[in-house]
Design a protein around this motif. Sequence first.
Motif, short mmCIF file in Angstrom:
data_model
loop_
_atom_site.label_atom_id
_atom_site.label_comp_id
_atom_site.label_asym_id
_atom_site.label_seq_id
_atom_site.Cartn_x
_atom_site.Cartn_y
_atom_site.Cartn_z
N ASP A 85 0.83 -1.21 0.00
CA ASP A 85 0.00 0.00 0.00
C ASP A 85 0.86 1.26 0.00
O ASP A 85 0.60 2.21 -0.75
CB ASP A 85 -0.93 0.01 1.22
N VAL A 86 1.86 1.27 0.86
CA VAL A 86 2.75 2.44 0.96
C VAL A 86 3.46 2.67 -0.37
O VAL A 86 3.51 3.80 -0.89
CB VAL A 86 3.78 2.25 2.09
N THR A 87 4.02 1.62 -0.93
CA THR A 87 4.77 1.73 -2.17
C THR A 87 3.90 2.26 -3.31
O THR A 87 4.30 3.16 -4.05
CB THR A 87 5.36 0.36 -2.58
N ARG A 88 2.69 1.70 -3.45
CA ARG A 88 1.80 2.12 -4.53
C ARG A 88 1.40 3.58 -4.37
O ARG A 88 1.38 4.33 -5.35
CB ARG A 88 0.54 1.24 -4.55
N ALA A 89 1.10 3.99 -3.15
CA ALA A 89 0.65 5.37 -2.92
C ALA A 89 1.76 6.37 -3.21
O ALA A 89 1.55 7.39 -3.88
CB ALA A 89 0.16 5.52 -1.49
#
Length: 201
Positions: A85-89
């Motif tokens: 989630d962090v990476t995609r955002a």
Amino acid sequence: MIVDDHPVVRDGLRGMFDGVPDIVVVAEAADGHEALALARSERPDVVLMDLRMPGLDGVGAIERLRADHPRIRVIVLTTYDTDADVTRALAAGAAGYLLKDAPREELHQAVRTAAAGGQVLAASITSLLIGRLTPAPAATPSPRELEVLRLIARGAANKEVARALLISETTVKTHLKHVFAKLGVDNRAAAVVVAMERRLI
């Protein structure tokens, strides 16, 4: 602008900004599509964006907002702190990533920081990213594994290694499998090269 598919969350967030003189909530959206429409009409400086929403999710909305309104800064505000989630955002262009349990003052400061062009990350997210960037310490083969590797480096076949060390060929293969994993290689030649580079043999 606050973007979240749960009305109670939007109400709670709006309440957290009531009475803050330098921050005004200009709009609320229940999903990414509504956020894009309101961004065009309301022109917010900062968007607090949930990740998991029906229709257009947070990451999709961030990508569209960054393309259509590059001056708008988006802070992800979510309950999810997984690596993916962090990476995609952040890859989509988010200026920050906070969790919904953030204190009121932290949210206020995050909005100010983002509006000024800065990045804002929850402490747990910073730790996660640092952990990903810090290489794991290289594992060192055991003395017995190095004995096997030394014989391999001299050109010995598995059967010869087994005979020299008084172990079975199966045990030789097991030792080599462990050596490959510890040195990050997938064959005998590479294992010998890496071991020599690291002065293990």
